[in-house]
Structures are given as C-alpha cells and as structure tokens.
Motif scaffolding. Structure first.
Motif, PDB file in Angstrom:
ATOM      1  N   HIS A 116     -34.061  95.520 110.454  1.00  9.95           N
ATOM      2  CA  HIS A 116     -35.546  95.171 110.536  1.00  9.95           C
ATOM      3  C   HIS A 116     -35.699  94.622 109.051  1.00  9.95           C
ATOM      4  O   HIS A 116     -35.832  95.659 108.350  1.00  9.95           O
ATOM      5  CB  HIS A 116     -36.586  96.384 110.837  1.00  9.95           C
ATOM      6  N   ASP A 118     -38.599  93.433 106.420  1.00  7.41           N
ATOM      7  CA  ASP A 118     -39.894  93.046 106.359  1.00  7.41           C
ATOM      8  C   ASP A 118     -40.462  92.840 104.845  1.00  7.41           C
ATOM      9  O   ASP A 118     -39.743  93.353 103.886  1.00  7.41           O
ATOM     10  CB  ASP A 118     -40.632  94.548 106.737  1.00  7.41           C
ATOM     11  N   CYS A 127     -43.362 100.890 110.587  1.00 11.69           N
ATOM     12  CA  CYS A 127     -42.501 100.629 111.566  1.00 11.69           C
ATOM     13  C   CYS A 127     -41.292 101.433 111.806  1.00 11.69           C
ATOM     14  O   CYS A 127     -41.025 102.108 112.678  1.00 11.69           O
ATOM     15  CB  CYS A 127     -42.060  99.111 111.229  1.00 11.69           C
ATOM     16  N   GLY A 140     -34.028  99.613 107.876  1.00  9.13           N
ATOM     17  CA  GLY A 140     -34.982  98.793 107.423  1.00  9.13           C
ATOM     18  C   GLY A 140     -34.571  98.346 106.109  1.00  9.13           C
ATOM     19  O   GLY A 140     -34.369  99.309 105.002  1.00  9.13           O
ATOM     20  N   VAL A 165     -34.972  91.729 113.378  1.00  7.37           N
ATOM     21  CA  VAL A 165     -36.367  91.565 113.044  1.00  7.37           C
ATOM     22  C   VAL A 165     -36.514  91.033 112.009  1.00  7.37           C
ATOM     23  O   VAL A 165     -36.238  91.156 110.775  1.00  7.37           O
ATOM     24  CB  VAL A 165     -37.063  93.020 113.265  1.00  7.37           C
TER      25      VAL A 165
END
Length: 296
Positions: A116, A118, A127, A140, A165
């Motif tokens: 992910h 971000d 998240c 992440g 993501v």
C-alpha cells in the motif's frame, strides 16, 4: 475592533465558500500572488485543495466531534458488512476444502499480500489499522504522490505483492481544463505513471491486482493504464478507507473465483459513483495438509 482568527498548520478548518461541507487539515500556508493560501487535506476524504486564508474558519471541538462521530458510524457499518463477506468466503472455503465437512479441517490458507503506497501518512496509519482488524497481510509505504512512479518498480521487486494500492490525495479543477483532460487533476497523472511502471514489472492483471486513485481522480486513464480498480467514475470524493475494503475483499477471494465488480463495491462507503473496476480474479490460495510442528 473585530478579532481575526489565526489559521495555522495542522488546524482543522472548513471552507466558507463551500458551507464547510468537508473538514480539512491545514498542511501548509504559502503566499501566491500576494495572497496567503492554505494547502488542505481532507480529514476523512482523499481530497487535496487550496483556499485563501480568509475563506477558512476553524472547526471547534464540539462540531468536529459531532461530524467525526457520524463518519465513524458509517465506517463501522461498512466494516461489519465487509467482515460478514469475508466470514462467508471463509465458510465457503472450509466447506469446499473438507468436501462438505466429510473430511477433517486439514488445510491452510495463504491470503494475498498487499503493498500500500499512500501520499498521506495519517491516512496510511488508519488504513494499516483497518487491514490489521481484517487480518490482511500488508506493507505500508508513505510516499509523495509525485514520487510514486519513481519508487514503485523497486518496491514491487522487494516485496513481491499480490495486490498493489496506489493512493493519496487528488482533486479535479475545472479552471485547469475539462474532466477528460488529465492535466486538470492534481495528482492523477502521477497515479497513471505509477500504474504504468507497475505494469512494466507485472503485466498480467491477475498476477498483480492494482487499485489506484483518490478523490475525483481520472478513472478512465487509470483503468487504461492497467489498474484493476480505480477512482473516481463520477469524479466524486472517496473515503479514506475505501481502498482497504476493496483489496481486503480481493485478498480473501479464492484465486479460482472471479470477483463481481458490483459485489466488491456495494459495501464501500463511496459506492459505484466514486469507485469502479474490471472483472478480476481473487488471490487467496488454499493448501494441504496442515501439520502443526510440535517440539519433542
């Protein structure tokens, strides 16, 4: 003499010109053409905006608590619906793996791994907390939207995810062009470049499932670049946690099953106005036998 409220970085504010419809965090304050302008990140929506200082009003704690409570209630409702979906998927896999419960539960499952990226560290942590609640394996990485396309290739090689993501903040500005014009968006073109770089590493749509976009992002360009799911078909704002719900559903769907797009969108907070995608396989794999190691 009327006192003017000082707007400061990290303050929670609303825009008077928009009837304070969305709560924002002040990320930066700069001077543009002799006017002080604040850079704003949505508190609950993946929207980036800017506004003159005199258009902003601080949101008091009482109003913020009220608005936040309403959003958290919706988040919990969505979480419960997704958890029910995931529990149903697990029961179906249990039934199939045991030939209708005729054999022992002698199997194990490997859910999809998520990478992910971000653009917002605060949203990233929210998240990650939700991924943990849902039992999703995730790495992440906080990365500025403009730098994602430079880093995504090496990150894919390092973490070898099943699901990627690519998200952060975005916004469409009609003063910069029509909705079909990619340059009229704050970060969509960087998301598109990141998807393209990811597809150079893993071209197959079922070997690497990609979600890309944020509020008001250029949906069509993201899909054509190679994303399986993206935002935003009607250029509306998407909730900060919507990407988590989508990829969690994919992570726990067996790789022999195809995901119905409407099925994966129905329990998100934003729905089909803000999210869309193409038919995609799940990534969950079931193995056997499961033999726990016992120290002798």
């Amino acid at each position: 003499m009327e006192l003017t409220t000082v707007i400061e970085i990290n303050m929670i504010v609303g825009r008077l010109s928009h009837q304070c419809d969305i709560l924002f965090r002040v990320i930066d304050i700069m001077e543009i053409n002799g006017q002080k302008v604040a850079i704003l990140y949505g508190e609950d929506y993946r929207l980036e905006a800017d506004a003159p200082i005199d258009d902003l009003v601080p949101i008091n704690d009482l109003e913020r608590t009220k608005r936040t409570s309403q959003v958290r209630t919706l988040e919990e409702q969505s979480f419960e619906l997704f958890r029910q979906d995931i529990d149903l998927l697990r029961l179906e896999q249990e039934f199939n793996a045991t030939s209708g419960y005729k054999r022992d539960f002698n199997y194990f499952q490997v859910p999809g791994r998520v990478l992910h990226l971000d653009g917002d560290p605060t949203y990233l942590q929210k998240c990650l907390d939700l991924y943990e609640r849902l039992g999703v394996s995730v790495v992440g990485i906080h990365c500025n939207e403009k730098e994602m396309h430079l880093r995504v290739g090496s990150l894919i090689e390092q973490y070898r995810p099943d699901i990627l993501v690519i998200t952060g903040h975005d916004a469409y500005s009609k003063t910069k062009g029509k909705k079909i014009d990619l340059n009229a968006y704050r970060h969509s073109k960087y998301f598109v470049e990141t998807v393209k770089e990811a597809r150079k590493k893993v071209p197959n749509l079922d070997q690497l499932v990609v979600f890309a976009g944020a509020c008001q992002s250029h949906f069509e360009s993201l899909i054509y670049a190679g994303a399986n799911f993206a935002s935003s078909p009607l250029r509306v704002n998407i909730h900060a946690l919507d990407p988590v719900y989508i990829v969690s559903k994919i992570s726990f769907t067996p790789f022999m099953e195809r995901i119905n797009v409407w099925d994966v969108l129905r329990n998100t907070l934003t729905g089909e106005k803000g999210l869309g995608g193409i038919e995609t396989k799940g990534v969950l794999r079931t193995g056997a036998p499961f033999k726990p190691i016992i120290d002798e």
